[in-house]
Design a protein around this motif. Structure first.
Motif, PDB file in Angstrom:
ATOM      1  N   VAL A 117      11.842   0.080  -6.688  1.00 34.67           N
ATOM      2  CA  VAL A 117      12.107  -1.319  -5.856  1.00 34.67           C
ATOM      3  C   VAL A 117      11.089  -1.137  -4.766  1.00 34.67           C
ATOM      4  O   VAL A 117      11.314  -0.820  -3.548  1.00 34.67           O
ATOM      5  N   PRO A 118       9.869  -1.794  -4.894  1.00 38.07           N
ATOM      6  CA  PRO A 118       9.813  -2.174  -3.405  1.00 38.07           C
ATOM      7  C   PRO A 118      10.447  -2.492  -2.318  1.00 38.07           C
ATOM      8  O   PRO A 118      11.222  -4.026  -2.462  1.00 38.07           O
ATOM      9  N   LEU A 119       9.878  -1.972  -1.052  1.00 41.61           N
ATOM     10  CA  LEU A 119      11.104  -2.788  -0.119  1.00 41.61           C
ATOM     11  C   LEU A 119       9.681  -4.255  -0.306  1.00 41.61           C
ATOM     12  O   LEU A 119       9.068  -4.157   0.079  1.00 41.61           O
ATOM     13  N   GLY A 120      11.161  -5.543   1.069  1.00 43.81           N
ATOM     14  CA  GLY A 120      10.198  -6.252   1.631  1.00 43.81           C
ATOM     15  C   GLY A 120       9.838  -7.283   1.036  1.00 43.81           C
ATOM     16  O   GLY A 120       9.017  -8.266   1.169  1.00 43.81           O
ATOM     17  N   ILE A 121      10.604  -7.322  -0.546  1.00 46.97           N
ATOM     18  CA  ILE A 121      10.685  -8.952  -1.513  1.00 46.97           C
ATOM     19  C   ILE A 121      11.309  -9.333  -0.906  1.00 46.97           C
ATOM     20  O   ILE A 121      12.769  -8.629  -0.925  1.00 46.97           O
ATOM     21  N   THR A 122      10.803 -11.094  -0.533  1.00 48.33           N
ATOM     22  CA  THR A 122      12.534 -11.693  -0.086  1.00 48.33           C
ATOM     23  C   THR A 122      12.375 -12.847  -0.814  1.00 48.33           C
ATOM     24  O   THR A 122      13.431 -13.600  -1.122  1.00 48.33           O
ATOM     25  N   ASP A 123      11.442 -12.977  -2.076  1.00 52.43           N
ATOM     26  CA  ASP A 123      11.792 -13.615  -3.346  1.00 52.43           C
ATOM     27  C   ASP A 123      13.109 -13.526  -3.583  1.00 52.43           C
ATOM     28  O   ASP A 123      12.608 -12.840  -4.452  1.00 52.43           O
TER      29      ASP A 123
ATOM     30  N   GLY B 156       0.377  -1.003   0.040  1.00 51.89           N
ATOM     31  CA  GLY B 156      -0.202  -0.294   0.260  1.00 51.89           C
ATOM     32  C   GLY B 156       0.908   1.122  -0.041  1.00 51.89           C
ATOM     33  O   GLY B 156      -0.199   2.129  -0.077  1.00 51.89           O
ATOM     34  N   VAL B 157       1.952   0.843   0.371  1.00 48.33           N
ATOM     35  CA  VAL B 157       2.737   2.457  -0.370  1.00 48.33           C
ATOM     36  C   VAL B 157       3.246   2.870  -1.260  1.00 48.33           C
ATOM     37  O   VAL B 157       3.729   2.202  -2.149  1.00 48.33           O
ATOM     38  N   PRO B 158       3.121   3.901  -1.646  1.00 46.03           N
ATOM     39  CA  PRO B 158       3.721   3.914  -3.146  1.00 46.03           C
ATOM     40  C   PRO B 158       4.954   4.098  -3.250  1.00 46.03           C
ATOM     41  O   PRO B 158       5.630   4.639  -2.569  1.00 46.03           O
ATOM     42  N   VAL B 159       4.731   3.772  -4.556  1.00 39.35           N
ATOM     43  CA  VAL B 159       6.213   3.319  -5.465  1.00 39.35           C
ATOM     44  C   VAL B 159       6.361   4.112  -6.778  1.00 39.35           C
ATOM     45  O   VAL B 159       5.756   3.212  -7.206  1.00 39.35           O
ATOM     46  N   PRO B 160       7.245   4.838  -6.809  1.00 39.42           N
ATOM     47  CA  PRO B 160       7.445   5.092  -8.388  1.00 39.42           C
ATOM     48  C   PRO B 160       7.669   4.060  -9.061  1.00 39.42           C
ATOM     49  O   PRO B 160       8.420   2.833  -8.573  1.00 39.42           O
ATOM     50  N   ARG B 161       7.432   4.100 -10.447  1.00 45.15           N
ATOM     51  CA  ARG B 161       7.495   3.306 -11.459  1.00 45.15           C
ATOM     52  C   ARG B 161       8.622   2.781 -11.576  1.00 45.15           C
ATOM     53  O   ARG B 161       9.488   1.209 -12.439  1.00 45.15           O
ATOM     54  N   THR B 162      10.273   3.853 -11.615  1.00 40.71           N
ATOM     55  CA  THR B 162      11.636   3.006 -11.598  1.00 40.71           C
ATOM     56  C   THR B 162      11.975   2.998 -10.069  1.00 40.71           C
ATOM     57  O   THR B 162      13.325   2.601  -9.758  1.00 40.71           O
TER      58      THR B 162
ATOM     59  N   LYS C 206      11.989 -10.583  -6.792  1.00 41.99           N
ATOM     60  CA  LYS C 206      12.761  -9.744  -6.268  1.00 41.99           C
ATOM     61  C   LYS C 206      13.719  -8.664  -7.162  1.00 41.99           C
ATOM     62  O   LYS C 206      14.084  -7.825  -7.992  1.00 41.99           O
ATOM     63  N   ALA C 207      14.492 -10.070  -8.373  1.00 43.00           N
ATOM     64  CA  ALA C 207      14.819 -10.049  -9.711  1.00 43.00           C
ATOM     65  C   ALA C 207      13.600  -9.463 -10.754  1.00 43.00           C
ATOM     66  O   ALA C 207      14.151  -8.100 -11.670  1.00 43.00           O
ATOM     67  N   ARG C 208      12.440  -9.770 -10.755  1.00 44.92           N
ATOM     68  CA  ARG C 208      11.747  -9.121 -11.817  1.00 44.92           C
ATOM     69  C   ARG C 208      11.594  -8.148 -11.464  1.00 44.92           C
ATOM     70  O   ARG C 208      11.155  -6.845 -12.456  1.00 44.92           O
ATOM     71  N   ALA C 209      11.158  -7.820  -9.890  1.00 42.20           N
ATOM     72  CA  ALA C 209      11.182  -5.797  -9.892  1.00 42.20           C
ATOM     73  C   ALA C 209      12.018  -5.426 -10.044  1.00 42.20           C
ATOM     74  O   ALA C 209      11.733  -4.659 -10.583  1.00 42.20           O
ATOM     75  N   GLU C 210      13.682  -5.680  -9.914  1.00 37.77           N
ATOM     76  CA  GLU C 210      14.930  -5.065 -10.578  1.00 37.77           C
ATOM     77  C   GLU C 210      14.740  -4.581 -11.779  1.00 37.77           C
ATOM     78  O   GLU C 210      14.642  -3.546 -12.470  1.00 37.77           O
ATOM     79  N   LEU C 211      14.588  -5.804 -13.188  1.00 37.90           N
ATOM     80  CA  LEU C 211      14.350  -5.381 -14.168  1.00 37.90           C
ATOM     81  C   LEU C 211      13.513  -4.535 -15.006  1.00 37.90           C
ATOM     82  O   LEU C 211      13.228  -3.909 -15.591  1.00 37.90           O
ATOM     83  N   LYS C 212      12.223  -5.039 -13.832  1.00 36.73           N
ATOM     84  CA  LYS C 212      10.700  -3.715 -14.514  1.00 36.73           C
ATOM     85  C   LYS C 212      11.155  -1.811 -14.251  1.00 36.73           C
ATOM     86  O   LYS C 212      11.362  -1.876 -15.395  1.00 36.73           O
ATOM     87  N   ALA C 213      11.988  -2.505 -12.846  1.00 33.83           N
ATOM     88  CA  ALA C 213      12.321  -1.231 -12.530  1.00 33.83           C
ATOM     89  C   ALA C 213      13.419  -0.094 -13.700  1.00 33.83           C
ATOM     90  O   ALA C 213      13.150   0.914 -13.406  1.00 33.83           O
ATOM     91  N   ALA C 214      14.584  -0.964 -13.893  1.00 34.23           N
ATOM     92  CA  ALA C 214      15.387  -0.603 -14.612  1.00 34.23           C
ATOM     93  C   ALA C 214      14.360  -0.127 -15.960  1.00 34.23           C
ATOM     94  O   ALA C 214      15.218   0.509 -16.482  1.00 34.23           O
ATOM     95  N   LEU C 215      13.866  -0.831 -16.600  1.00 34.61           N
ATOM     96  CA  LEU C 215      13.549  -0.984 -18.120  1.00 34.61           C
ATOM     97  C   LEU C 215      12.521  -0.002 -17.774  1.00 34.61           C
ATOM     98  O   LEU C 215      12.553   0.927 -18.965  1.00 34.61           O
TER      99      LEU C 215
END
Length: 92
Positions: free
Chosen positions: A14-20, A6-12, A24-33
């Motif tokens: 990566v949300p905090l608290g991802i343990t998998d 529920g915490v707003p995160v910009p498109r670029t 996490k890699a998918r979120a980082e890739l999405k943010a990088a793209l």
């Protein structure tokens, strides 16, 4: 621009608290793209900059109409002199 917590995160970002690690890699890739797309999208950046400048010019014209008129006349004279000089050089 949101995350599962529920915490707003910009498109670029990566949300905090991802343990998998895979998630996490998918979120980082999405943010990088998203960051690459944001940086490489020159027409959108130019449009945003143009809107910002037009807004500033309109605000200046509302605050100081005489100054805006002088600026418009000055730009018109400069463009006219530039065109006149270019035509004069071309016809010589």
């Amino acid at each position: 621009m949101s995350s599962s917590a529920g915490v707003p995160v910009p498109r670029t970002g990566v949300p905090l608290g991802i343990t998998d690690p895979v998630e996490k890699a998918r979120a980082e890739l999405k943010a990088a793209l998203a960051a690459i797309e944001e940086k490489a999208n020159v027409p959108a950046r130019v449009a945003r900059a143009t809107e910002k400048r037009v807004g500033a010019a309109r605000a200046f014209a509302r605050r100081n109409p005489a100054g805006a008129a002088v600026a418009v006349v000055g730009v018109a004279v400069a463009v006219g002199a530039l065109v006149w000089g270019a035509v004069r050089l071309y016809t010589r």
